[in-house]
Motif scaffolding. Structure first.
Motif, PDB file in Angstrom:
ATOM      1  N   UNK A  15       0.828  -1.204   0.000  1.00 49.90           N
ATOM      2  CA  UNK A  15       0.000   0.000   0.000  1.00 49.90           C
ATOM      3  C   UNK A  15       0.858   1.247   0.000  1.00 49.90           C
ATOM      4  N   UNK A  16       1.941   1.238   0.754  1.00 51.66           N
ATOM      5  CA  UNK A  16       2.719   2.477   0.765  1.00 51.66           C
ATOM      6  C   UNK A  16       3.495   2.648  -0.532  1.00 51.66           C
ATOM      7  N   UNK A  17       3.817   1.544  -1.223  1.00 52.03           N
ATOM      8  CA  UNK A  17       4.455   1.687  -2.537  1.00 52.03           C
ATOM      9  C   UNK A  17       3.465   2.251  -3.554  1.00 52.03           C
ATOM     10  N   UNK A  18       2.190   1.904  -3.400  1.00 50.95           N
ATOM     11  CA  UNK A  18       1.165   2.332  -4.356  1.00 50.95           C
ATOM     12  C   UNK A  18       0.614   3.706  -3.979  1.00 50.95           C
ATOM     13  N   UNK A  19       0.459   3.939  -2.694  1.00 53.38           N
ATOM     14  CA  UNK A  19       0.012   5.253  -2.229  1.00 53.38           C
ATOM     15  C   UNK A  19      -1.489   5.458  -2.242  1.00 53.38           C
ATOM     16  N   UNK A  20      -2.279   4.409  -2.473  1.00 57.45           N
ATOM     17  CA  UNK A  20      -3.725   4.585  -2.542  1.00 57.45           C
ATOM     18  C   UNK A  20      -4.368   3.234  -2.273  1.00 57.45           C
ATOM     19  N   UNK A  21      -5.219   3.163  -1.263  1.00 58.19           N
ATOM     20  CA  UNK A  21      -5.737   1.849  -0.881  1.00 58.19           C
ATOM     21  C   UNK A  21      -6.665   1.255  -1.943  1.00 58.19           C
ATOM     22  N   UNK A  22      -7.455   2.120  -2.614  1.00 55.87           N
ATOM     23  CA  UNK A  22      -8.368   1.612  -3.641  1.00 55.87           C
ATOM     24  C   UNK A  22      -7.582   0.926  -4.755  1.00 55.87           C
ATOM     25  N   UNK A  23      -6.476   1.553  -5.148  1.00 57.21           N
ATOM     26  CA  UNK A  23      -5.652   0.973  -6.211  1.00 57.21           C
ATOM     27  C   UNK A  23      -4.911  -0.261  -5.713  1.00 57.21           C
ATOM     28  N   UNK A  24      -4.381  -0.187  -4.489  1.00 56.81           N
ATOM     29  CA  UNK A  24      -3.637  -1.320  -3.944  1.00 56.81           C
ATOM     30  C   UNK A  24      -4.527  -2.565  -3.895  1.00 56.81           C
TER      31      UNK A  24
ATOM     32  N   UNK B 177     -10.940  -1.329  -9.352  1.00 55.01           N
ATOM     33  CA  UNK B 177     -10.405  -0.047  -8.903  1.00 55.01           C
ATOM     34  C   UNK B 177     -11.536   0.969  -8.722  1.00 55.01           C
ATOM     35  N   UNK B 178     -12.401   1.045  -9.730  1.00 57.15           N
ATOM     36  CA  UNK B 178     -13.513   1.982  -9.694  1.00 57.15           C
ATOM     37  C   UNK B 178     -14.455   1.676  -8.532  1.00 57.15           C
ATOM     38  N   UNK B 179     -14.743   0.386  -8.337  1.00 58.15           N
ATOM     39  CA  UNK B 179     -15.601  -0.031  -7.235  1.00 58.15           C
ATOM     40  C   UNK B 179     -15.014   0.458  -5.900  1.00 58.15           C
ATOM     41  N   UNK B 180     -13.725   0.260  -5.721  1.00 62.75           N
ATOM     42  CA  UNK B 180     -13.102   0.664  -4.463  1.00 62.75           C
ATOM     43  C   UNK B 180     -13.174   2.170  -4.258  1.00 62.75           C
ATOM     44  N   UNK B 181     -13.032   2.912  -5.354  1.00 66.16           N
ATOM     45  CA  UNK B 181     -13.137   4.367  -5.269  1.00 66.16           C
ATOM     46  C   UNK B 181     -14.558   4.769  -4.870  1.00 66.16           C
ATOM     47  N   UNK B 182     -15.544   4.047  -5.404  1.00 62.81           N
ATOM     48  CA  UNK B 182     -16.933   4.328  -5.020  1.00 62.81           C
ATOM     49  C   UNK B 182     -17.154   3.969  -3.557  1.00 62.81           C
ATOM     50  N   UNK B 183     -16.616   2.813  -3.147  1.00 62.37           N
ATOM     51  CA  UNK B 183     -16.799   2.357  -1.763  1.00 62.37           C
ATOM     52  C   UNK B 183     -16.232   3.368  -0.774  1.00 62.37           C
ATOM     53  N   UNK B 184     -15.055   3.908  -1.097  1.00 63.15           N
ATOM     54  CA  UNK B 184     -14.412   4.822  -0.163  1.00 63.15           C
ATOM     55  C   UNK B 184     -14.895   6.264  -0.339  1.00 63.15           C
ATOM     56  N   UNK B 185     -15.793   6.483  -1.314  1.00 57.60           N
ATOM     57  CA  UNK B 185     -16.325   7.827  -1.527  1.00 57.60           C
ATOM     58  C   UNK B 185     -15.284   8.796  -2.034  1.00 57.60           C
ATOM     59  N   UNK B 186     -14.253   8.258  -2.693  1.00 51.22           N
ATOM     60  CA  UNK B 186     -13.166   9.129  -3.146  1.00 51.22           C
ATOM     61  C   UNK B 186     -13.033   9.173  -4.647  1.00 51.22           C
ATOM     62  N   UNK B 187     -14.120   8.886  -5.346  1.00 47.78           N
ATOM     63  CA  UNK B 187     -14.017   8.889  -6.800  1.00 47.78           C
ATOM     64  C   UNK B 187     -13.992  10.328  -7.311  1.00 47.78           C
ATOM     65  N   UNK B 188     -12.820  10.752  -7.734  1.00 52.30           N
ATOM     66  CA  UNK B 188     -12.693  12.076  -8.340  1.00 52.30           C
ATOM     67  C   UNK B 188     -12.259  11.881  -9.772  1.00 52.30           C
ATOM     68  N   UNK B 189     -12.937  12.552 -10.672  1.00 51.36           N
ATOM     69  CA  UNK B 189     -12.599  12.418 -12.082  1.00 51.36           C
ATOM     70  C   UNK B 189     -12.105  13.781 -12.545  1.00 51.36           C
ATOM     71  N   UNK B 190     -11.135  13.779 -13.471  1.00 52.41           N
ATOM     72  CA  UNK B 190     -10.519  15.042 -13.888  1.00 52.41           C
ATOM     73  C   UNK B 190     -11.355  15.871 -14.846  1.00 52.41           C
ATOM     74  N   UNK B 191     -12.647  16.031 -14.531  1.00 58.55           N
ATOM     75  CA  UNK B 191     -13.475  16.911 -15.359  1.00 58.55           C
ATOM     76  C   UNK B 191     -14.346  17.757 -14.428  1.00 58.55           C
TER      77      UNK B 191
END
Ligand SMILES: [Zn+2]
Ligand SMILES: [Zn+2]
Lengths: 539, 303
Positions: free
Chosen positions: A76-85, A140-154
């Motif tokens: 996790x610390x190598x990746x820096x993001x739990x959703x991605x890890x 990855x997307x599911x985890x971002x939704x679960x953690x409420x951290x889904x930010x998209x660059x638009x």
């Protein structure tokens, strides 16, 4: 959710605004209505609250991955993001990743929302199963939704642009229905597409009243006392609307830019009573003075609005008119009265909400001298507004004049483009611009310089995808992009179809906020020419 | 050093200053190319033993790049194997890794975290082709950054499954690609980017070393999209930090499952680890009853 995951990836792997808009438009064209509604909801920055806290996800990840805790932690610390890890660590047995594609709307409505009410054991069971069966991107997307951290660059602005494109609807029309609060559903989407979705009345701006360039001698305007005189700000014209317990900011280009100016919104919510509409200018402001327009562009440009930009580009809303007060439309009242009420309303307001100061002079000559200070004050000249005038619509001539300083500038529409020379020969960098004449665009200037490399690259992409016709190396482009051009001198010319020749035209900026219909007219340029006939200009 | 036994020709594994260099035969021309023509390079066949002092030494395929080798050393009844850099995925440009039995195994550990896991290469190369086509549709060039030795040629060879269109290459890539071609490796046709004539690069694929990214050399391509082929591209943060538009996960190193499998399959009673995340792999193996520890070396983390 597969298509949405692909869209997320496309947006994530480009910095080009146009490509992002194109990708969204492609998605919206093919997605089922309920999915499209949810996608628009998420993309426009409306957040779903988090479903599961990171501590639980962490525990389940250790259990599901079968890895020792220290190794999960190091990963996790190598990746820096739990959703991605999680997505990376759970992407193990490729063979089991054959999950059927469940639509985005079903994911949210039938799987995620009910999760909130479920027992922890059920939550764990469901989530671990999804982790084991979803392909990487969806996981990855599911985890971002679960953690409420889904930010998209638009931004909401870009989503509106894509939707307007897909529905073939004017952006303003669309934005009025899209903004504010709504529940994502197939029904909402159908209504939005058919134009039946209710307009968010509370948000609706008044049509902007536009000043005309002063093309006559200022002495012909009569007594200076009859005129309210202000500096002409170099910012974004906007209406600040405070209604129904909310706040909206509309730009002159009829875009909703509320989300781009959070400090203005905060101040408006705090200070203004309900039922108020201000007309004014959003300007970048630092240490007591207005900053160049280019700075302000960072607020509205392609970049995500980060804390760093908020801090480095502070803004103010400089109000110069009060269109609605106490829920009543004041536009019919004389400017003088509106101004008095505006000053009373904003007396003691937070600094972010300023009143445009009045410029006073005993005679026009004195005013002309003051106008010479414009450049030093980082303003574009003076605004002359008849004190007795009501707030008009569109560009009704006579009551509001803008008395700009040299270099002369005007807004023109790009007509043709061709490749540059030397190291720029792979890019379209030489442009021809036109202005309106009897409903037609007449070429008036060629310009090569003035844009940043980034803008040149973006414009190049735009040109390639909006070519109407090719003549050798020259491309005729869709006449929709407006640029502010500056020039040093103007002269009559028989050699040009337009009848005028401009000296040293150059691009001041790309006016993405302005529709083509609002570019200048040949008549405006001729008026400047007539005014300066006396001056010697090279032919 | 008197005699240097070379595992492969990457900069962190091949140094000047030895009286003679022993390399596996398929890698001889690469080593000679890298060292310069005056240097004494001796080529030996894979699996054919020779002696260095009192030790019986042989070279065995490592599957890393053309001619890469593991070094097997037998002395006083004990067998040591030095893996050098290796991978377990198929690679059309080199002989596949040969599993060996030994008492002590010295393994690389560049990507030794469970997040590093490689998809089959043809799948990634197909992504590259799709990206190239999409950029072409937009009228722009695709600049794909790959290490000049190994990765570039592997991509050029894998591209044959999708196209026979020529690909432009940076001079540094071109010179090494010629060495590979002479060694009989089949790749798509390549054209070396030169400064002389005006070439229209719109729609082209250009392979260049990462050191060329962001330099004036790139200007000739006009607007272009950039991609990077590397195992590091597995992590989104790394992709974004390095500033490439796209990352393609192709590595010439073993991923986590391959490292575990390989270390365990040697039957070694001791495993020594070099490169990258060697501490993590050492600890993981130790917890599984294999005596393992990290070893300090002069190797880098790039290739
Ligand atoms: Zn190495
Ligand atoms: Zn290597």
């Amino acid at each position: 959710m597969r298509d949405f995951a692909e869209l997320y990836d496309e947006i994530d792997t480009t910095t080009s605004t146009n490509l992002k808009v194109d990708a969204m438009a492609r998605y919206f064209r093919t997605a089922p209505p309920a999915d499209a509604a949810w996608a628009a909801y998420i993309l426009s920055g409306r957040r779903l609250k988090r479903f599961i806290g990171p501590a639980l996800l962490w525990r389940w990840l250790i259990e599901a991955s079968g890895l020792p805790e220290w190794l999960v932690s190091e990963s996790c610390s190598a990746v820096g993001d739990i959703a991605e890890a999680i997505a990376l660590l759970m992407e193990t047995a490729e063979a089991t990743k054959v999950a059927t594609d469940v639509p985005l709307a079903d994911w949210i409505e039938q799987r995620l929302l009910p999760l909130r009410e479920a027992e922890e054991a059920q939550q764990r069971e469901a989530i671990i199963t999804w982790w084991r069966t979803l392909p990487y991107r969806e996981c990855f997307l599911l985890n971002k939704l679960l953690t409420g951290e889904l930010r998209v660059g638009v931004s909401e602005l870009l989503v509106t642009r894509a939707l307007a494109d897909v529905f073939g609807m004017p952006r303003t029309e669309l934005a009025r229905r899209f903004m504010g609060e709504w529940r994502p559903s197939a029904a909402f989407w159908q209504a939005l597409r058919s134009g039946e979705a209710p307009v968010q009345e509370a948000s609706a701006p008044y049509p902007f009243y536009l000043a005309s360039p002063l093309d006559a001698d200022v002495q012909t305007l009569g007594a200076p006392e009859d005129w309210q005189i202000e500096w002409k700000w170099d910012g974004i014209r906007g209406q600040l609307i405070r209604r129904a317990g909310q706040c909206f900011i509309w730009s002159r280009g009829e875009d909703v830019v509320t989300e781009r100016f959070p400090e203005v919104v905060d101040a408006a919510m705090e200070w203004l009573p309900d039922g108020v509409v201000l007309d004014g200018e959003l300007v970048a402001w630092r240490e007591g003075s207005v900053q160049p327009f280019a700075q302000l562009q960072q607020r509205i440009g392609r970049k995500k609005l980060t804390a760093a930009i908020l801090e480095s580009v502070p803004v103010r809303f400089v109000a110069y008119d009060l269109l609605e007060d106490d829920h009543a439309d004041l536009r019919g009242k004389p400017l003088q009265e509106r101004r008095a009420r505006l000053e009373a309303l904003l007396a003691g307001a937070p600094e972010v909400l300023a009143v445009s100061p009045l410029v006073t002079a005993a005679c026009w000559d004195e005013l002309a001298k003051l106008r010479e200070e414009s450049r030093a004050r980082s303003v574009e000249g003076l605004m002359l507004k008849q004190k007795a005038s009501p707030y008009g619509t569109g560009r009704q001539r006579g009551a509001w004049w803008k008395w700009k300083i040299d270099p002369y500038s005007f807004d023109a529409v790009m007509l043709y483009a061709q490749p540059g020379h030397g190291r720029r020969s792979n890019l379209y960098t030489d442009y021809t611009f036109g202005v309106w004449n009897n409903g037609e665009l007449v070429p008036v200037a060629k310009a090569y310089s003035g844009l940043s490399n980034e803008e040149i690259a973006e414009l190049d992409r735009w040109i390639r995808s909006h070519t109407l016709e090719k003549f050798g190396p020259v491309r005729a482009v869709e006449p929709s992009q407006v640029f502010e051009l500056a020039y040093e001198g103007i002269a009559a010319s028989r050699r040009h179809k337009s009848g005028i020749a401009l000296r040293f035209p150059r691009i001041l900026r790309w006016r993405t906020d302005k529709p083509a219909q609002e570019a200048d007219t040949l008549r405006n340029l001729q008026a400047v020419l007539d005014q300066h006939r006396g001056r010697k200009e090279p032919n | 050093m008197q005699t240097a036994v070379i595992t492969h020709a990457h900069g962190d594994h091949l140094r000047h200053g030895s009286a003679r260099y022993i390399v596996a035969r398929p890698g001889a021309s690469l080593a000679q190319h890298r060292l310069g023509s005056g240097q004494p390079v001796t080529a030996v066949d894979y699996g054919t033993p020779f002696t260095v002092g009192a030790a019986r030494v042989s070279l065995h395929p490592a599957g890393h790049v053309l001619g890469s080798a593991q070094v097997r050393i037998e002395h006083a009844g004990e067998v040591w194997v030095v893996s050098g850099d290796y991978k377990r995925q198929p690679d059309p440009t080199c002989t596949p890794f040969e599993p060996l039995q030994c008492d002590v195994f010295i393994s690389e550990a560049t990507f030794a975290l469970p997040v590093y896991r490689w998809a089959p290469t043809p799948q990634v190369v197909e992504e590259i082709v799709r990206w190239w086509r999409a950029n072409r549709d937009r009228g722009i060039a695709s600049a794909l950054f790959c290490y000049a030795l190994g990765k570039s040629q592997r991509v050029l060879a894998e591209l044959r499954a999708f196209t026979d269109e020529p690909v432009y290459v940076h001079g540094a890539v071109g010179a090494l690609t010629d060495v590979y071609r002479r060694a009989g490796v089949e790749m798509v046709p390549t054209l070396t980017v030169t400064s002389e004539k005006k070439t229209d690069y719109r729609g082209a694929l250009i392979i260049a070393p990462p050191s060329a990214a962001g330099t004036p050399w790139m200007r000739r391509f006009g607007e272009h999209a950039s991609g990077f082929c590397s195992g590091w591209m597995r992590v989104r943060g790394d992709r974004r930090r390095r500033g490439y538009d796209r990352g393609f996960v192709i590595s010439d190193h073993a991923d986590w499952p391959a490292l575990l499998e390989t270390c365990l399959a040697t039957g070694a009673r001791r495993v020594l680890l070099t490169h990258g995340h060697s501490d993590a792999l050492a600890r993981y193996l130790t917890e599984r009853g294999v005596s393992a520890s990290a070893l300090q070396t002069a190797y880098g983390a790039d290739e």
